[in-house]
Design an enzyme around this catalytic site. Sequence first.
Site, PDB file in Angstrom:
ATOM      1  N   PRO A   1      33.668  62.151  78.882  1.00 55.69           N
ATOM      2  CG  PRO A   1      33.344  63.670  77.078  1.00 55.69           C
ATOM      3  CD  PRO A   1      34.101  63.440  78.383  1.00 55.69           C
TER       4      PRO A   1
ATOM      5  CE1 TYR B   1      30.980  53.244  74.441  1.00 54.32           C
ATOM      6  CE2 TYR B   1      28.845  52.433  74.369  1.00 54.32           C
ATOM      7  CZ  TYR B   1      29.778  53.436  74.024  1.00 54.32           C
ATOM      8  OH  TYR B   1      29.337  54.386  73.168  1.00 54.32           O
TER       9      TYR B   1
ATOM     10  CE  LYS C   1      29.555  53.553  80.560  1.00 58.56           C
ATOM     11  NZ  LYS C   1      28.693  52.565  80.657  1.00 58.56           N
TER      12      LYS C   1
ATOM     13  CE1 TYR D   1      33.995  56.509  72.332  1.00 58.99           C
ATOM     14  CE2 TYR D   1      32.478  55.019  71.089  1.00 58.99           C
ATOM     15  CZ  TYR D   1      32.634  55.787  72.199  1.00 58.99           C
ATOM     16  OH  TYR D   1      31.528  55.824  72.980  1.00 58.99           O
TER      17      TYR D   1
ATOM     18  CG  HIS E   1      23.830  52.204  67.989  1.00 57.37           C
ATOM     19  ND1 HIS E   1      24.673  53.405  68.013  1.00 57.37           N
ATOM     20  CD2 HIS E   1      22.674  52.844  67.272  1.00 57.37           C
ATOM     21  CE1 HIS E   1      24.238  54.122  66.996  1.00 57.37           C
ATOM     22  NE2 HIS E   1      23.106  54.004  66.603  1.00 57.37           N
TER      23      HIS E   1
END
Length: 398
Positions: A295, A387, A299, A201, A72
């Site tokens: 979550p 991220y 991480k 998200y 991704h």
Amino acid sequence: MHTTVGIIGGGPAGLLLARLLHTAGIDSVVLESRDRGYVEQRQRAGILEQATVDALRACGAGARLDAEGLVHDGIELRFDRRAHRIDFPSLADGRRVTVYAQTEVVKDLIALQLAEGGPLLFGAEVHAVAGADTDRPLIRYTHEGQEQTLTCDYVVGCDGFHGVARNAVPEHVRTTYERVYPYSWLGILADAPPAADELIYAHSDRGFALASMRSPSVSRLYLQVPNGTDPADWSDDRIWDELDARFALAADPGWRLKRGPITSKSVLPMRSHVTEPMAYGRVLLAGDAAHIVPPTGAKGLNLAAADVIVLARALTHWHATGATDLLDAYSDTCLRRVWRAEHFSYFMTTTLHTAPDQSPFETRLQLSQLDRIATSRHAAAELAENYTGLPLPTGPAA
């Protein structure tokens, strides 16, 4: 029985450490309390940072990852009924992430360990670790109905928050830091194609939602729910309807998730936790035994992998030279990265979720922060860099 490194816990951290030690010529024994079937089916994380992927490839566990993992290049943020994409490679020095479920990582590492590595004992219940401050700590455990003792040069606790390894660090030495969040995630697996090519998200006035995936035909989706929620109270139709409502877009009112049979439902509480130090004498902690993150920032598995990569380097250095400087610095080295990941996970969680007592003022602050990410390259780059994963530490914290 004696081994150089006794590893408590046969999850991804313990198995990756065993594999890294094997490739360095260091013997180990892995003790896992559960059976193989349970470990290989335990649903957890699915997003791998570039450094985690690189480590798996380097130790010979990359074949299926490369064949089946989904690379991704970004994520989508949805807020105020609009969408904004964060492009990772352009913002984070070319780094990407890979979707490959923890269950698959574990299967790959178990297969390698059983074929090439040292002993991996399933159903080995560890009762205690003794002699942490000696040069030969020992692990007491039961396997196949027999009480056993394993002496080690070093013991590594990869047995999670509820494992016994943490107790080897005396209470008067140990400091814990914790935050419990006032909401949980209702997570589902569904036999349905993902709604998009990348994770979504979503911040909404109804609460947080996340659209993820496990494969091109299996979706992994989450809804923010109150603590104490019973999954049985949520019918399949209610879940799908609520997800659609939280992902709604003003510019595309017809946008909907692709629905399919829901094969599992579970509720995941949200909390942050750090235990310091991550080492005492010859007992070292890694992964959830030392720290837990919510979550939202993806991480958890990656922090565990970073711990054992640093630890494997330190043990290899000690094994080759007899020097303990890297082992002595292990806790401080890892904690610097741990706290950065804790902060990022806290930021993602508190920015995207709606607290039960949240005021309209606080909601407007969240939307302002998300708008800042959408309109500022610097803010977007900060998110992308965290991220995709910061560089692995190579020595003691400065």
